[in-house]
Design an enzyme around this catalytic site. Structure first.
Site, PDB file in Angstrom:
ATOM      1  N   THR A   9     -12.050  -9.513 -35.614  1.00 14.32           N
ATOM      2  CA  THR A   9     -11.189  -9.496 -37.085  1.00 14.32           C
ATOM      3  C   THR A   9     -10.913 -11.256 -37.386  1.00 14.32           C
ATOM      4  O   THR A   9     -10.578 -11.810 -36.556  1.00 14.32           O
ATOM      5  CB  THR A   9     -10.019  -8.822 -36.928  1.00 14.32           C
ATOM      6  OG1 THR A   9      -9.256  -8.870 -38.226  1.00 14.32           O
ATOM      7  CG2 THR A   9      -8.722  -9.272 -36.003  1.00 14.32           C
ATOM      8  N   ASN A  11      -8.128 -11.711 -39.296  1.00 15.18           N
ATOM      9  CA  ASN A  11      -6.701 -11.590 -39.707  1.00 15.18           C
ATOM     10  C   ASN A  11      -6.160 -12.065 -38.605  1.00 15.18           C
ATOM     11  O   ASN A  11      -5.933 -11.494 -37.530  1.00 15.18           O
ATOM     12  CB  ASN A  11      -6.614 -10.127 -40.058  1.00 15.18           C
ATOM     13  CG  ASN A  11      -5.167  -9.958 -40.471  1.00 15.18           C
ATOM     14  OD1 ASN A  11      -4.270 -10.772 -40.094  1.00 15.18           O
ATOM     15  ND2 ASN A  11      -4.870  -9.151 -41.657  1.00 15.18           N
ATOM     16  N   LYS A  13      -2.935 -12.370 -38.034  1.00 18.07           N
ATOM     17  CA  LYS A  13      -1.550 -11.618 -37.743  1.00 18.07           C
ATOM     18  C   LYS A  13      -2.173 -10.387 -37.058  1.00 18.07           C
ATOM     19  O   LYS A  13      -1.276  -9.955 -36.129  1.00 18.07           O
ATOM     20  CB  LYS A  13      -0.931 -11.086 -39.058  1.00 18.07           C
ATOM     21  CG  LYS A  13      -0.359 -12.431 -39.850  1.00 18.07           C
ATOM     22  CD  LYS A  13       0.348 -12.024 -40.916  1.00 18.07           C
ATOM     23  CE  LYS A  13       0.999 -13.250 -41.823  1.00 18.07           C
ATOM     24  NZ  LYS A  13       1.544 -13.071 -43.184  1.00 18.07           N
ATOM     25  N   ASP A  73      -9.714  -0.802 -38.180  1.00 18.14           N
ATOM     26  CA  ASP A  73      -9.615  -0.731 -39.691  1.00 18.14           C
ATOM     27  C   ASP A  73      -8.353   0.166 -39.849  1.00 18.14           C
ATOM     28  O   ASP A  73      -7.999   1.118 -39.223  1.00 18.14           O
ATOM     29  CB  ASP A  73     -10.735   0.188 -40.060  1.00 18.14           C
ATOM     30  CG  ASP A  73     -11.031  -0.017 -41.658  1.00 18.14           C
ATOM     31  OD1 ASP A  73     -11.061  -1.265 -42.186  1.00 18.14           O
ATOM     32  OD2 ASP A  73     -11.326   0.948 -42.315  1.00 18.14           O
ATOM     33  N   GLY A 157       0.478  -7.138 -45.327  1.00 19.22           N
ATOM     34  CA  GLY A 157       0.179  -6.021 -45.777  1.00 19.22           C
ATOM     35  C   GLY A 157       1.106  -5.499 -46.635  1.00 19.22           C
ATOM     36  O   GLY A 157       1.824  -6.022 -47.516  1.00 19.22           O
ATOM     37  N   HIS A 191       1.488   2.346 -36.473  1.00 14.56           N
ATOM     38  CA  HIS A 191       0.046   3.031 -36.374  1.00 14.56           C
ATOM     39  C   HIS A 191      -0.681   2.053 -35.527  1.00 14.56           C
ATOM     40  O   HIS A 191      -1.316   2.721 -34.599  1.00 14.56           O
ATOM     41  CB  HIS A 191      -0.428   3.017 -37.846  1.00 14.56           C
ATOM     42  CG  HIS A 191      -0.438   1.949 -38.696  1.00 14.56           C
ATOM     43  ND1 HIS A 191       0.567   1.051 -38.753  1.00 14.56           N
ATOM     44  CD2 HIS A 191      -1.438   1.255 -39.356  1.00 14.56           C
ATOM     45  CE1 HIS A 191       0.220  -0.027 -39.556  1.00 14.56           C
ATOM     46  NE2 HIS A 191      -1.013   0.157 -39.899  1.00 14.56           N
TER      47      HIS A 191
END
Length: 272
Positions: A9, A11, A13, A73, A157, A191
């Site tokens: 990834t 990302n 974070k 994802d 997000g 999650h």
């Protein structure tokens, strides 16, 4: 003995979050980032499921690094939007959009939805692809509802507009957004935290590491662990695992941890 895996990834974070959860579980696992390997083009996330897109990213990471590769994802599924943005969450306001633009678009789209009907779920799927082609996925979900404006500066997000159901009210009887929670508190119910904790016993077994305490899995429940793996071109395993939230410390109030007292319709107490 330390083992290495790639988190596929860009990302930063998500990378920080994964490393934090692994450290909290006491697992001797080094997580390599995309910055540690030769660059390669971002794969096209062409699937319509979280599982499919997570596997696309993990497969590419494994091919380009030669390491066992993890990828996730994730997204938010809003009931009033028919489960969207879903897999389009990071691109909801168009390609290359920033978090604030995406969440503002969602708020505009549900601005006429009553407070009691703003339910949503965060969903995350973690995929592991081994160099021999074996593939595993785990899934985690966090239920809650959306506020009418962003609150909090933590997380990323859609966290500033998402109020998890599984929390205790604060001293004022108010529920908080995920962006108002401390990192460890959010990890315990999130999650992605659930998906990662479900994946760690599989990673441990595949890499020959001790299974983290409290996350034991029976050997027979790990698909492909005792046989030759398929070629990378074969369909991915459809096996998934789920794991509950981390147990709250005994020092916390003995209230029911799943929902706050009061209405169960998705209304945040004292929300303006």
């Amino acid at each position: 003995m330390t083992r290495r895996v790639l988190l596929a990834t860009g990302n930063a974070k998500k990378l920080t979050e994964l490393r934090r959860i692994i450290a909290d579980c006491g697992m001797d696992l080094e997580v390599v980032s995309l910055k540690d390997i030769d660059p390669y083009p971002d794969p096209e996330e062409s699937e319509w499921t979280f599982e499919g897109n997570a596997l696309i990213k993990a497969r590419e990471g494994m091919v380009h690094s030669g390491l066992p590769a993890l990828a996730d994802d994730s997204g938010i599924c809003v009931d009033a939007l028919g489960g969207m943005p879903g897999v389009r969450s990071s691109r909801w306001n168009g390609p290359e959009q920033e978090d604030i633009a995406n969440l503002e678009l969602v708020l505009r789209q549900i601005e006429d939805v009553p407070r009691g009907r703003r339910q949503a779920q965060f969903v995350a799927v973690m995929a592991l692809v081994m160099p021999d082609g074996r593939e595993f996925t785990t899934r985690g979900e966090m239920a809650g509802h959306l506020t009418n404006r962003p609150k909090g500066s933590r997380g990323f997000g859609y966290d500033p507009i998402f109020v998890p159901d599984e929390q205790l009210p604060d001293a004022e009887g108010r529920l908080r957004t995920a962006a108002e929670m401390a990192a460890g508190e959010k990890d315990a119910i999130s999650h992605r935290g659930r998906a990662v904790r479900a994946m760690l016993p599989i990673v441990a077994r595949e890499l020959g590491l001790p299974v983290p305490e409290g996350l034991h899995v029976e050997p027979d429940t790990v698909p492909g662990a005792d046989r030759e793996g398929p070629a990378p071109t074969l369909p991915a395993s459809e096996w998934t695992a789920q794991i509950p939230a981390v147990q709250r410390p005994e020092s916390q109030p003995a209230a029911r941890p799943t929902r706050a007292a009061g209405p169960t319709s998705g209304v945040t107490p004292l929300e303006p």
